[in-house]
Design a protein around this motif. Structure first.
Motif, short mmCIF file in Angstrom:
data_model
loop_
_atom_site.label_atom_id
_atom_site.label_comp_id
_atom_site.label_asym_id
_atom_site.label_seq_id
_atom_site.Cartn_x
_atom_site.Cartn_y
_atom_site.Cartn_z
N SER A 104 0.81 -1.22 0.00
CA SER A 104 0.00 0.00 0.00
C SER A 104 0.85 1.27 0.00
CB SER A 104 -0.95 0.00 1.21
OG SER A 104 -0.21 -0.18 2.39
N GLY A 105 2.18 1.11 0.03
CA GLY A 105 3.05 2.28 -0.05
C GLY A 105 2.97 3.20 1.17
N GLN A 106 2.81 2.62 2.34
CA GLN A 106 2.68 3.43 3.57
C GLN A 106 3.94 3.41 4.44
OE1 GLN A 106 -1.32 1.39 4.19
NE2 GLN A 106 -1.69 3.30 5.30
N ALA A 107 4.92 2.60 4.09
CA ALA A 107 6.13 2.51 4.91
C ALA A 107 6.94 3.79 4.83
CB ALA A 107 6.99 1.34 4.44
N TYR A 108 7.64 4.10 5.92
CA TYR A 108 8.54 5.26 5.91
C TYR A 108 9.85 4.86 6.60
CZ TYR A 108 6.34 5.75 10.50
OH TYR A 108 5.85 5.50 11.76
N PRO A 109 10.96 5.56 6.26
CA PRO A 109 12.29 5.05 6.60
C PRO A 109 12.55 4.77 8.08
CG PRO A 109 12.48 6.79 4.99
CD PRO A 109 11.04 6.76 5.39
N HIS A 114 6.67 -0.65 -2.43
CA HIS A 114 6.03 0.06 -3.55
C HIS A 114 6.32 1.56 -3.38
CE1 HIS A 114 3.47 -3.05 -5.59
NE2 HIS A 114 4.05 -3.72 -4.62
N ASN A 115 6.41 2.24 -4.53
CA ASN A 115 6.88 3.63 -4.48
C ASN A 115 5.72 4.63 -4.56
OD1 ASN A 115 9.12 5.31 -4.24
ND2 ASN A 115 9.20 5.67 -6.46
N THR A 116 4.61 4.25 -3.97
CA THR A 116 3.37 5.02 -4.09
C THR A 116 3.52 6.48 -3.66
OG1 THR A 116 2.24 2.95 -3.66
CG2 THR A 116 0.91 4.95 -3.45
N ARG A 117 4.29 6.69 -2.61
CA ARG A 117 4.48 8.06 -2.12
C ARG A 117 5.94 8.52 -2.23
NH1 ARG A 117 0.43 5.48 0.19
NH2 ARG A 117 -1.56 6.59 0.02
N ALA A 134 1.19 2.78 -6.61
CA ALA A 134 2.18 2.76 -7.68
C ALA A 134 2.88 1.40 -7.65
CB ALA A 134 3.19 3.87 -7.48
N GLY A 135 3.77 1.21 -8.62
CA GLY A 135 4.50 -0.05 -8.70
C GLY A 135 5.61 -0.13 -7.67
N ASN A 136 6.38 -1.20 -7.77
CA ASN A 136 7.57 -1.31 -6.94
C ASN A 136 8.52 -0.21 -7.35
OD1 ASN A 136 6.71 -4.41 -7.45
ND2 ASN A 136 7.52 -4.09 -5.42
N VAL A 137 9.45 0.09 -6.48
CA VAL A 137 10.48 1.03 -6.84
C VAL A 137 11.18 0.47 -8.09
CG1 VAL A 137 12.04 -0.01 -5.14
CG2 VAL A 137 12.43 2.31 -5.90
#
Ligand code: ZN
Length: 317
Positions: free
Chosen positions: A184-189, A213-216, A251-254
């Motif tokens: 879902s592209g919700q992870a952050y570093p 995923h590189n959604t954000r 979005a897709g994977n990085v």
């Protein structure tokens, strides 16, 4: 005094574009087109490639030809070709077409699992035991993934204790190669660093993969955070293709070439040839007929950027 950033020396990349990327495309690629891409990915030096999935062809028509792709693939000895499965039928299809590495998946979202399957994620994983036994009996390696491990659109948060319960269930079922996935592209570093550090500490017996995923726009930053936590296995998709059917704006994977470029720049070995990777991604874009979210395809490599300065005419009159 400046201290250099602590990083791993080398990473293992898995090209997941043929599965995670193409399953979200409207255009269905033929067996020949997929073979061309997958063989070019192997030629570029990828040690692991996710070729497709053995799921119901009505559910994911883009993956219906995975069996034939495996049958006709010219395989390299050094490359591991894997496929995603959902159940025992998937193991049987893998065996029938000579695929010797499969991956199961469960969503870490309790709400999603209970709504769809009427059981918790850990209970779903316990049900994988038959797949694991069947795969082992046939000499097929089996791994697992946990999607929504860093956040989910159906839950306010995914407590780390819930993810650990799923990891425990996988280990109990006999699976010790696991992927933490952010579909879902919700992870952050900072979160990635914290979760990875804790997982490595709590489960030294597990071989970990990360899948962002590189959604954000945080995919590369999350990979860096994973590397800083000592993780060395990452998924990426050529040209950045992909999405997630349930998640708005996913979005897709990085993009693979962006990850290889990052590693080349920071001196982390991948064994992958960036030019070869970019050539595959360009060919993919041509086959799909639309542009994708790839910085490298748009801007090229940093090292190639040498512009001629305009010659100034100095007149002193
Ligand atoms: Zn994915």
């Amino acid at each position: 005094m400046f201290m250099p950033m602590e990083l791993v020396k080398a990473v293992t990349l898995c090209e997941v574009g043929p599965r995670d990327g193409l399953q979200n495309e409207k255009k269905l690629l033929s067996v020949e087109e997929k073979l061309e891409l997958i063989e070019a990915v192997a030629d570029a030096g990828f040690p692991v490639i996710e070729v497709g999935s053995f799921v119901h062809p009505k559910a994911v028509p883009q993956m219906a030809n995975t069996d034939e792709v495996f049958r006709r693939l010219h395989r390299k000895e050094a490359v591991q070709y894997r496929a995603l499965i959902a159940n025992l039928k998937g193991v049987e299809r893998a065996v029938a077409c000579g695929c010797n590495k499969v991956k199961l998946n469960v969503s870490a979202s309790k709400a999603h699992n209970i709504a769809n399957l009427n059981r918790t994620p850990a209970e779903t994983v316990s049900g994988f035991r038959t797949c694991v036994d069947a795969a082992r009996a046939e000499g097929v390696e089996i791994s697992g993934s946990i999607s929504m491990a860093f956040g989910s659109p159906w839950d306010r948060e995914i407590p780390l204790a819930d993810v650990k319960e799923i990891v425990d269930a996988y280990i109990a079922a006999g699976v010790t190669e696991l992927s933490l996935s952010d579909a879902s592209g919700q992870a952050y570093p900072t979160q990635v660093y914290q979760i990875c550090t804790e997982m490595a500490r709590a489960y030294p017996q597990v071989t970990w993969w990360l899948h962002f995923h590189n959604t954000r726009g945080l995919g590369i930053a999350n990979i860096m955070a994973g590397m800083q936590a000592g993780f060395t296995r990452f998924d990426s998709a050529f040209a950045g293709v992909g999405g997630c059917p349930f998640v708005p704006g996913a979005a897709g994977n990085v993009a693979t070439e962006d990850v290889v470029h990052l590693c080349d720049e920071i001196g982390v070995a991948t064994g992958v040839d960036l030019d070869g990777t970019m050539a595959v991604s360009r060919r993919l874009v041509q086959l799909l007929g639309h542009s994708t979210d790839s910085y490298l395809l748009r801007a090229g490599k940093s090292k190639d950027l040498i512009l001629e300065l305009p010659v100034k005419q100095h007149s002193r009159s």
